[in-house]
Design a protein around this motif. Structure first.
Motif, mmCIF file in Angstrom:
data_model
loop_
_atom_site.group_PDB
_atom_site.id
_atom_site.type_symbol
_atom_site.label_atom_id
_atom_site.label_comp_id
_atom_site.label_asym_id
_atom_site.label_seq_id
_atom_site.Cartn_x
_atom_site.Cartn_y
_atom_site.Cartn_z
ATOM 1 N N SER A 43 -45.246 53.607 145.382
ATOM 2 C CA SER A 43 -45.882 54.261 144.315
ATOM 3 C C SER A 43 -47.241 54.549 144.302
ATOM 4 O O SER A 43 -47.572 55.609 143.919
ATOM 5 C CB SER A 43 -45.625 53.219 142.944
ATOM 6 O OG SER A 43 -44.475 52.942 142.861
ATOM 7 N N ASP A 158 -39.851 58.825 141.616
ATOM 8 C CA ASP A 158 -40.378 57.418 141.631
ATOM 9 C C ASP A 158 -39.090 56.257 141.242
ATOM 10 O O ASP A 158 -39.276 56.187 140.045
ATOM 11 C CB ASP A 158 -41.592 57.072 141.151
ATOM 12 C CG ASP A 158 -42.105 55.682 141.788
ATOM 13 O OD1 ASP A 158 -41.248 54.841 142.326
ATOM 14 O OD2 ASP A 158 -43.317 55.276 141.475
ATOM 15 N N GLU A 159 -38.234 55.980 142.191
ATOM 16 C CA GLU A 159 -37.309 55.371 141.676
ATOM 17 C C GLU A 159 -36.469 55.565 140.361
ATOM 18 O O GLU A 159 -36.492 54.839 139.374
ATOM 19 C CB GLU A 159 -37.693 53.574 141.419
ATOM 20 C CG GLU A 159 -38.227 52.996 142.718
ATOM 21 C CD GLU A 159 -38.266 51.766 142.463
ATOM 22 O OE1 GLU A 159 -37.581 51.147 141.962
ATOM 23 O OE2 GLU A 159 -39.272 51.116 143.198
HETATM 24 MG MG LIG Z 1 -43.354 51.242 142.816
#
Ligand SMILES: [Mg+2]
Ligand SMILES: Nc1ncnc2c1ncn2[C@@H]1O[C@H](COP(=O)(O)OP(=O)(O)OP(=O)(O)O)[C@@H](O)[C@H]1O
Lengths: 373, 292
Positions: A43, A158-159
């Motif tokens: 991240s 991000d995910e």
């Molecule tokens: Mg992360």
């Protein structure tokens, strides 16, 4: 032309170095997946690319333009967050067109973009709802729609699917893949999910402790891992690591495996897979990496690897998964997992004759954990 | 109906009855002063001197209210508290508005645009919540003098804004901390700047905490006496100070009914605010995080 180029990016939070000289380049239209254990800096890297956090050192280029010190707005990037981050007070329509509005796109064009995106993601019926009135899957679509409304140089995810249930995740995965094929967008995508990584990526970057350990195609990362960490991280169930002793010499290397209560087992190492590095390891302990699917039943004609090396072991646990059966058995100093066909009839405690495909096995240095052969 | 299944034995019911009786008694006890004030304020003077405090008025009258509003003597002048009532509004409204806006911006900056030392700054601002008013009276008087704002409404507004910011900043910071930072990140990527993000993303979800801040500030500033008495002149006094003067002006018979009516007038706005917005106050204080 590189759509995104990261050169020696470093990021410190106080005294902690979270990104340690990360470099990578992505071609236009490429789908890059970042994987790695929690806290490895994925991240942080995404935030650095997006411009949400300044980097300590290094350079970030987007579409051949140095953007290291540009604001997020100036970078030509769209991002989909794990929590979706939909603006709670705005309708879906306003959420999608907000970025265009901020960029002073005329109203008619904005409306056309909303229509296009809503059509693409099949959320036309939801356009006048507020985020609170949407299900998790619908929110996820809107979050993607918000990114797709603009046509930036790079998309960051991000995910994006980690808050969805298993079934929805599979559906959305397929849909993202289709979208990517159709739109040819450049995507950097963070995930914890092995299968997402393997199925979506053009290339996978495996990260650990702020380093990129390996950057390669899914096939390379899976079948040709650079070290034990990458080998163990990719694949589920993960690769078996068996302590062995290397014997013999060039042209005739063998691996001796000693299992408690059994005769020592000697597996020949295929000559075609020898490397010069092996010579120094003779007589020393090396680690053999075997994936569960490198095993097969003795008489299995389906697997098509009759020339595998035979091996017999006592089965300790039998786990049917439906599509196939996972067997646990002691081998060397560890329990290994083997994947066999769903028809295999074996009970715990019985011996089973298996074959192992040494042509696909890998060897690691037991000290440095690096790949030997 | 509440959503609880209870035991229905006789003992349980009696215990419940006792509980309600105790609660009712406590409620009455708290309401008593208000009731006495209200009753007294509509009684003629002779009834007050004759009857008991709690006796209902025989011939209710609004004369004491009219007198309190327009004729009663507050010190040298005899114009009632009406003018001061409007004075209070002229001080409270700008002071509440400004301190709420500044507090909201502070809270937003302290949570969503962190900078080196922002936590320390917040800590120092919190300190402002605990400074006793008396400590700053003299320096504040001096400062207002330098600014040319002595004894003016603007001066009082400034004082209340400065003191209020500590509280409003605390309210808004604690509210915005719970708003996901990713909302702000998304808006930054969408191309919005500092004020645009505040206006379009955060402010629309801030209603509960705005209500809290407004009610808190309104009651604090409306009820203030110390700053009002220290930093105002005759014609800029807030109603609290006028009320004090009215009660302390002794000419002849003490008119309890007028005193009570004036007190009711002075207390009315905060009562109204609580009644109208009290439930939002509680809701705002307990509001959870905003889901994005
Ligand atoms: Mg992360
Ligand atoms: N603002 C911050 N201040 C200090 N340390 C931070 C900050 N943000 C992240 N870190 C640290 O940086 C490291 C990497 O965090 P990051 O969020 O990038 O991990 P991640 O790879 O995304 O993990 P996950 O898979 O759990 O999302 C962690 O050790 C984290 O504690």
């Amino acid at each position: 032309m590189s759509a995104l180029e990261i050169q020696k990016v470093r990021k410190d939070f106080g005294n902690e170095r979270v990104l340690k000289d990360v470099s990578l380049a992505i071609e236009s239209g490429e789908f890059l997946i970042l994987v790695g254990p929690s806290g490895c800096g994925k991240s942080t890297l995404m935030n650095a690319i997006a411009g949400l956090e300044p980097v300590t050192a290094g350079e970030i280029r987007i579409a051949d333009r140095d953007v290291t010190w540009l604001t997020p707005a100036e970078r030509d990037i769209a991002m989909v967050f794990q929590s979706y981050a939909l603006y709670p007070s705005m309708t879906v329509r306003q959420n999608i067109s907000f970025g265009l509005e901020m960029r002073k796109v005329p109203r008619a064009e904005r409306e056309a973009a909303v229509e296009r995106v809503a059509d693409l993601l099949q959320i036309t019926a939801l356009l006048d709802r507020k985020p609170a009135q949407l299900s998790g899957g619908q929110r996820q679509r809107v979050a993607m729609g918000r990114a797709l409304a603009r046509e930036p140089a790079v998309y960051l995810f991000d995910e994006p699917l980690s808050n969805l249930d298993a079934k929805l995740r599979v559906d959305m995965r397929t849909e993202i893949k289709k979208l990517h094929l159709r739109l040819g967008t450049t995507i950097v995508y963070v995930t914890h999910d092995q299968i997402e990584a393997m199925t979506l990526a053009d290339r996978i970057a495996v990260m650990r402790d702020g380093h990129i350990l390996q950057l390669g195609t899914p096939d390379e990362v899976y079948n040709d891992p650079v070290d034990i960490f990458v080998a163990g991280f990719m694949g589920s169930p993960s690769m078996n690591f068996i302590a062995t002793t290397l014997e013999g010499q060039a042209g005739d290397y063998r691996l001796r495996i000693v299992t408690e209560g059994e005769d020592a087992l000697v597996l020949p190492w295929p000559a075609s897979r020898e490397t010069p590095a092996l010579a120094e390891q003779v007589g020393r302990s090396v680690i053999l990496g075997l994936r569960p699917e490198h095993f097969s039943e003795e008489d299995s004609r389906l697997s098509g690897m009759d020339e595998g090396t035979p091996l017999s072991a006592r089965v300790s646990v039998v786990e049917p998964t439906g599509a196939d059966i996972l067997l646990n058995m002691p081998l060397g100093d560890a329990e290994v997992t083997a994947r066999v066909g769903p028809k295999c009839r074996v009970a715990p405690g019985e011996r089973l004759s298996l074959r192992v495909d040494m042509g696909r096995a890998v060897l690691f240095d037991s000290e440095t954990q690096k790949r030997l052969a | 109906m509440d959503n609880v299944i209870r035991r229905r034995t006789l003992g349980a019911r009696l215990a419940r009855l006792a509980l309600y009786a105790a609660l009712l008694l406590a409620a009455l006890f708290y309401l008593l002063p208000l009731a006495v004030m209200l009753i007294t304020s509509v009684k003629p003077l002779d009834e007050i001197s004759a009857g008991s405090l709690l006796a209902l008025p025989q011939s209710p009258t609004l004369v004491p209210w009219a007198k309190a509003w327009g004729e009663a003597c507050t010190g040298m002048r005899c114009e009632g508290v009406g003018g001061y009532f409007w004075n209070s509004f002229a001080i409270v409204i700008p002071a509440v508005a400004i301190s709420t806006v500044v507090g909201a911006l502070n809270g937003y900056a302290l949570t969503k645009w962190r900078f080196r030392g922002s936590e320390l700054l917040f800590g120092l601002m919190l300190f402002g919540c605990f400074i006793p008013f008396q400590v700053v009276l003299l320096p504040m008087a001096q400062t207002l003098g330098w600014l040319g704002l002595s004894s003016s409404r603007a001066g009082l507004v400034l004082v209340h804004v400065i003191f209020g910011i500590a509280f409003t900043t605390l309210f808004f910071r604690n509210f915005y901390v719970a708003v996901p930072t990713e909302l702000v990140s998304a808006a930054k990527l969408d191309g919005a700047g500092f004020f645009r993000i505040f206006w379009r993303i955060l402010l629309p979800v801030s209603a509960p905490i705005i209500v809290v801040s407004v009610i808190w500030q309104f009651t604090q500033i409306w009820n203030d006496f110390l700053f009002g008495v220290a930093f105002s002149a005759h014609d800029t006094q807030p109603v609290t100070v006028a009320l004090n003067n009215l009660v302390n002006t002794s000419t002849g018979v003490r008119e309890y009914n007028v005193d009570m009516a004036a007190a009711m007038i002075a207390a009315l706005p905060t009562l109204v605010v609580y009644v109208l917005a009290g439930k939002y106050f509680v809701r705002g204080l307990t509001a959870g995080s905003v889901k994005g």
